[in-house]
Design an enzyme around this catalytic site. Sequence first.
Site, mmCIF file in Angstrom:
data_model
loop_
_atom_site.group_PDB
_atom_site.id
_atom_site.type_symbol
_atom_site.label_atom_id
_atom_site.label_comp_id
_atom_site.label_asym_id
_atom_site.label_seq_id
_atom_site.Cartn_x
_atom_site.Cartn_y
_atom_site.Cartn_z
ATOM 1 N N ASP A 172 7.176 -2.538 6.392
ATOM 2 C CA ASP A 172 6.221 -1.536 5.928
ATOM 3 C C ASP A 172 5.173 -2.372 5.216
ATOM 4 O OD1 ASP A 172 4.737 0.185 4.197
ATOM 5 O OD2 ASP A 172 6.242 1.710 4.564
ATOM 6 N N HIS A 173 4.008 -2.530 5.837
ATOM 7 C CA HIS A 173 3.090 -3.545 5.305
ATOM 8 C C HIS A 173 2.588 -3.202 3.904
ATOM 9 C CE1 HIS A 173 -0.179 -0.967 6.804
ATOM 10 N NE2 HIS A 173 -1.000 -1.659 6.052
ATOM 11 N N HIS A 235 4.575 4.592 4.082
ATOM 12 C CA HIS A 235 3.803 3.932 3.019
ATOM 13 C C HIS A 235 3.826 4.712 1.695
ATOM 14 C CE1 HIS A 235 2.623 1.548 6.341
ATOM 15 N NE2 HIS A 235 1.573 2.243 6.724
HETATM 16 C C1 BG6 Z 1 -1.015 2.028 9.302
HETATM 17 C C2 BG6 Z 1 -1.346 3.355 9.891
HETATM 18 O O1 BG6 Z 1 0.370 1.902 9.124
HETATM 19 O O2 BG6 Z 1 -1.665 1.872 8.053
HETATM 20 C C3 BG6 Z 1 -2.842 3.512 10.039
HETATM 21 O O3 BG6 Z 1 -0.730 3.501 11.160
HETATM 22 C C4 BG6 Z 1 -3.533 3.227 8.726
HETATM 23 O O4 BG6 Z 1 -3.175 4.825 10.497
HETATM 24 C C5 BG6 Z 1 -3.071 1.909 8.126
HETATM 25 O O5 BG6 Z 1 -4.932 3.190 8.976
HETATM 26 C C6 BG6 Z 1 -3.633 1.718 6.738
HETATM 27 O O6 BG6 Z 1 -3.339 0.414 6.284
HETATM 28 P P1 BG6 Z 1 -4.255 -0.306 5.198
HETATM 29 O O7 BG6 Z 1 -3.530 -1.574 4.909
HETATM 30 O O8 BG6 Z 1 -5.585 -0.503 5.836
HETATM 31 O O9 BG6 Z 1 -4.314 0.626 4.030
#
Ligand code: BG6
Length: 476
Positions: A172-173, A235
């Site tokens: 989960d980044h 997230h």
């Molecule tokens: C991803 C989603 O996991 O996270 C996207 O699938 C979203 O829809 C993105 O835009 C947002 O990531 P960050 O790091 O740009 O906030």
Amino acid sequence: IPVAPFDLVVFGGTGDLAKRKIIPALFRRFVAGQFEEDARIIGAARAALSGAEYRTLAEEALKEFSAEYVENSKEVAAFLHMLDYVSIDATGDGGWEELKAKTSTDRVQAFYFSVAPSLFGALAERLHSYQIAGPEARVVVEKPFGRDQETAKALNATLAEYFDETQIYRIDHYLGKETVQNLMALRFGNMMFEPLWNNHYIDHIQITVAETVGVGGRGAYYDKSGAMRDMVQNHLMQLLCLIAMEPPAIYDADAVRDEKLKVIRALQPVAPHHIVRGQYEATDTAPSYRDDAENPRSFTESFIAMRCEIANWRWAGVPFYLRTGKKLRARSSEIAVVFKALGHSIFEGDTGPHRNILSIRLQPNEGIDMTVTVKEPGPGGMRLIDVPLDLTFAEAMAGTDSPEAYERLIMDVIRGNQTLFMRGDEVEAAWRWTDPLINGWEARNDVPKQYVPGSSGPEDALMLLHRDGRRWRDIK
Ligand code: BG6
């Protein structure tokens, strides 16, 4: 700290994620000196490419997605030298012997499944039957990890046939973001927050992840997911867990994940009137959500706001308001901890109530600020104003280079540290909470409210807090 020599095999190595995130992240870590030239990075995909062609593809990706490309031509050459490629048939036999010859079970092995989940089983089975993966090998999987509890369970079961839970890294980044980890440092590395971190002092918590982009280009995937599956189940839920969890006894993968799991289990069902779903409208120049999704009758939400409750001693009575959406006013993600107002003010004529608000900014301008009440300067008597004590990381930590989420997470895989990855039971528990909510609105044929692109979402989302005598923080 440098990591041990490794073999990293990226299935889906020609795909979007590999080009945008994985290859640039590895390059950046290499430039930072975190690994040596004896690492091997092997792209694997269906396309019939030679090693040289894959290196060209990787170099194009660096040019486009890596700011470091320009100034580091020597490192680019050395980095590309580590790259190789195998054309592989995920569900057949083509390429597997070749892959086996290119990686060794004597080294740290990581297999990154940057492919559709339907292929996880086939890949895992072949890594096993061709005896490519050693007993310590790690597999990395991306979201979406299932689309409900049942599918997540099935994926977990498939992986478990071939790999132990200690070998599985579910990304989960958001957990790799600097401020998200800082949340734990803030809570458990300071004396002054934790004593106040409960329903005696905290009025409510807001978690906002606002984006300016629409779903154009990803419409086909997104329309089957919506904001709940795409953002909340993973997230936002992770952010909520880190804010709400009890202090683990030690900072270790299972200790942290045990505490997060308890939070998810204590989440209460959310009543329909505490959920607001939205879809962005068209403007004169830009398409609507339904145009982007190429589905004129779509009921999928590109925005969601909800009021959640955690039923335990610490949080009883403290609402957690969550919201996330596409095409909102600004790209801005924040967790705001809003403390209770003072019960009594000694200052005559004071226009309070004043509240302390601790705001943890994930992006942009990562940092933390705390609203405190002070005396307005000047001879006008005891007039009080609220001002922020601002800690912007870029200023406070000038000179330290903060790695991006994927850099940290991939290096953690190589190190064998699972703290920032989701455990199987956590993911299943998260779906167990979201499934009835999604099923509920699907059964009701709930139509998302339209909202103007560039706004803060549908009006009804404002009402969600107004009804409770509260208001959302501005998205800015
Ligand atoms: C991803 C989603 O996991 O996270 C996207 O699938 C979203 O829809 C993105 O835009 C947002 O990531 P960050 O790091 O740009 O906030």
